[in-house]
Write an enzyme that holds these catalytic residues in place. Structure first.
Site, PDB file in Angstrom:
ATOM      1  N   GLY A  11       0.831  -1.201   0.000  1.00  0.00           N
ATOM      2  CA  GLY A  11       0.000   0.000   0.000  1.00  0.00           C
ATOM      3  C   GLY A  11       0.866   1.251   0.000  1.00  0.00           C
ATOM      4  O   GLY A  11       0.510   2.287   0.553  1.00  0.00           O
ATOM      5  N   GLY A  14      -0.089   5.087  -0.784  1.00  0.00           N
ATOM      6  CA  GLY A  14      -1.080   5.818   0.014  1.00  0.00           C
ATOM      7  C   GLY A  14      -0.473   6.930   0.839  1.00  0.00           C
ATOM      8  O   GLY A  14       0.706   7.264   0.679  1.00  0.00           O
ATOM      9  N   ILE A  56      -1.998  -7.398  -3.024  1.00  0.00           N
ATOM     10  CA  ILE A  56      -1.471  -8.251  -1.941  1.00  0.00           C
ATOM     11  C   ILE A  56      -2.179  -9.613  -1.972  1.00  0.00           C
ATOM     12  O   ILE A  56      -1.731 -10.559  -1.338  1.00  0.00           O
ATOM     13  CB  ILE A  56      -1.692  -7.602  -0.555  1.00  0.00           C
ATOM     14  N   TYR A 155     -14.207  -2.022   9.036  1.00  0.00           N
ATOM     15  CA  TYR A 155     -12.778  -1.664   9.104  1.00  0.00           C
ATOM     16  C   TYR A 155     -12.240  -1.879  10.525  1.00  0.00           C
ATOM     17  O   TYR A 155     -11.189  -2.483  10.712  1.00  0.00           O
ATOM     18  CB  TYR A 155     -12.639  -0.200   8.693  1.00  0.00           C
TER      19      TYR A 155
HETATM   20  C1  AKB Z   1     -10.288   6.298   9.022  1.00  0.00           C
HETATM   21  O1  AKB Z   1     -10.849   7.367   9.243  1.00  0.00           O
HETATM   22  O2  AKB Z   1     -10.837   5.290   8.599  1.00  0.00           O
HETATM   23  C2  AKB Z   1      -8.816   6.209   9.329  1.00  0.00           C
HETATM   24  C3  AKB Z   1      -8.631   5.760  10.725  1.00  0.00           C
HETATM   25  C4  AKB Z   1      -9.056   6.586  11.850  1.00  0.00           C
HETATM   26  O3  AKB Z   1      -8.104   4.675  10.933  1.00  0.00           O
HETATM   27  N1  AKB Z   1      -8.188   7.510   9.119  1.00  0.00           N
END
Ligand code: AKB
Length: 340
Positions: A11, A14, A56, A155
Site C-alpha cells: 500500500g 497511500g 497483496i 474496518y
Molecule cells: C479512518 O478514518 O478510517 C482512518 C482511521 C481513523 O483509521 N483515518
C-alpha cells in the site's frame, strides 16, 4: 548466498507510504521494495529499488517476491479505510483481513527461510475501539489499549482481528507442530489516530474531515464538515506517524511490553480545527452539514487514548502538538503545495 535484507512496504502509494518512503530513503543502507495497486508517485519512484504494481491478494506475485528478496521489515499499509469499507464490506474483509493473512504467511515463510524474525509493522486504528454512547465517550477520557474493544465498523473489526492474527503468528503459530514454528514473525502494531498530511489528500476515512477541511480551504474551495462542531477524536501530524513506525520497528524486542500500542498527539474538536483553518485562510468557507451515519462512526471512537505504554517502552514523543502541527507543518507545506 546472503542477500542484503530489504524493507517491504505494501500500500506504498497511500498517505502513510508517501512519507515513509521519503524518510526511509534517507538511509542509503535501507533498500526498499514497494507494492501498490497503482504506480508510485514519480518523485518517489527513484527512492525505491523496485515498485510492483499489483495486489497483496496475488499469491503468484508474493511467491515471486519471496524468491527474489530477503526481507527483514514489512510495513503493511494496504487497506480500505472505514468509510469505504462500509460501502463494500466484503471487499474490505478480503483486502483488510485476507490480505493481512497473506502477508503474515509471507513473513512466516521469510523468517523460516533466512532464520531471523521478520518485523511486521501493522497499522491498526482507533477504529478498533467502540464506545457505546457519546456520554460514555466523554467520560471515558484517555482510553487504554485493552478497553472498549467493540468496534462498530467493518474496518474496525478487520483491524482488531488482524491484531489478534499478528499476535497468533508471533506467539502461537502452529503450536501443536512437532517443531516450534512461531517467533518467525515479530508482530508490532500501532493504533493510529486520525492522520493529517499536508502532502497527500485523504481517501475513504471517517476521520478525514480534518485534512479535507484544510486542503479545501487551501484551494479556496468551500467545505461542509460532516460531523458536529463538538466532535472530538485523537489526531496526529503525518511526520509523527512516520517517526512512530520507524521507532517501533527499530526498538529491541526486550523493550516491548505489549504487541499493540496506542499513540496520539492532540485531540481538537472539529470546531477548534475550523477556527485554526479560518485564521490561516480568512476567506475560507467552512460550515457544518451533519452526516448522521458517519457521525455515528466517529462517536464510537474515543475522545483520546492513553499512549503511556508507547512513551515508556520505546520513547514515543510526538514532535507536533495542535498548534505546531498547523503552524510549522500543515499550513506552510500546504500553502506551498497549492501555490505551485
Ligand atoms: C479512518 O478514518 O478510517 C482512518 C482511521 C481513523 O483509521 N483515518
Amino acid at each position: 548466498m546472503t542477500r542484503k535484507p530489504v524493507v517491504f512496504i505494501t500500500g506504498a502509494g497511500g498517505e502513510i507510504g508517501h512519507g515513509l518512503i521519503s524518510t526511509l530513503a534517507q538511509d542509503p543502507d535501507r533498500a526498499i521494495i514497494t507494492l501498490d495497486l497503482n504506480p508510485l508517485h514519480p518523485e518517489l519512484r527513484p527512492l525505491v529499488r523496485r515498485h510492483v504494481v499489483g495486489s497483496i491478494l496475488d499469491a503468484n506475485l508474493l511467491e515471486t517476491l519471496q524468491a527474489e528478496y530477503e526481507i527483514d521489515l514489512i510495513v503493511h499499509l494496504a487497506a480500505l479505510l472505514s468509510t469505504r469499507s462500509e460501502f463494500t464490506p466484503k471487499a474490505a474483509h478480503r483486502i483488510n483481513v485476507e490480505g493481512t493473512m497473506a502477508l503474515l504467511e509471507f513473513a512466516q515463510e521469510q523468517g523460516e527461510s533466512h532464520g531471523r524474525p521478520v518485523v511486521f509493522l501493522y497499522p491498526s486504528s482507533i477504529a478498533a475501539y467502540g464506545l457505546p454512547s457519546v456520554a460514555e465517550k466523554t467520560t471515558a477520557g484517555k482510553v487504554r489499549e485493552d478497553d472498549y474493544s467493540w468496534p462498530t465498523t467493518m474496518y474496525g473489526c478487520n483491524k482488531l482481528y488482524c491484531e489478534m492474527l499478528g499476535i497468533y503468528y508471533s506467539r502461537h503459530y502452529r503450536q501443536l507442530a512437532a517443531e516450534a514454528a512461531h517467533r518467525k514473525v515479530d508482530f508490532r502494531c500501532l493504533r493510529f489516530p486520525g492522520l493529517i498530511s499536508a502532502v497527500t489528500v485523504p481517501s475513504g476515512g471517517t476521520s478525514d474531515y480534518a485534512p479535507e477541511m484544510l486542503h479545501a480551504a487551501a484551494q479556496g474551495k468551500p467545505y461542509a464538515c460532516f460531523v458536529r462542531p463538538d466532535t472530538r477524536i485523537p489526531f496526529m501530524a503525518m511526520p509523527d506517524a512516520i517517526t512512530a513506525i520507524l521507532s517501533l520497528s527499530s526498538a529491541s524486542r526486550e523493550q516491548l511490553t505489549r504487541p499493540v500500542y496506542n499513540i496520539s498527539a492532540f485531540n481538537p474538536s472539529a470546531e477548534e480545527i475550523r477556527q485554526i483553518v479560518m485564521q490561516e485562510f480568512p476567506g475560507a468557507v467552512v460550515d457544518f452539514k451533519l452526516d448522521a451515519k458517519r457521525q455515528g462512526i466517529v462517536d464510537s471512537w474515543p475522545e483520546d487514548v492513553d499512549d503511556s505504554a508507547a512513551r515508556a517502552d520505546w520513547g514515543f514523543r510526538p514532535k507536533y502538538d495542535l498548534n505546531r502541527a498547523f503552524r510549522e507543518y500543515l499550513i506552510p507545506t500546504i500553502k506551498g503545495r497549492y501555490a505551485q
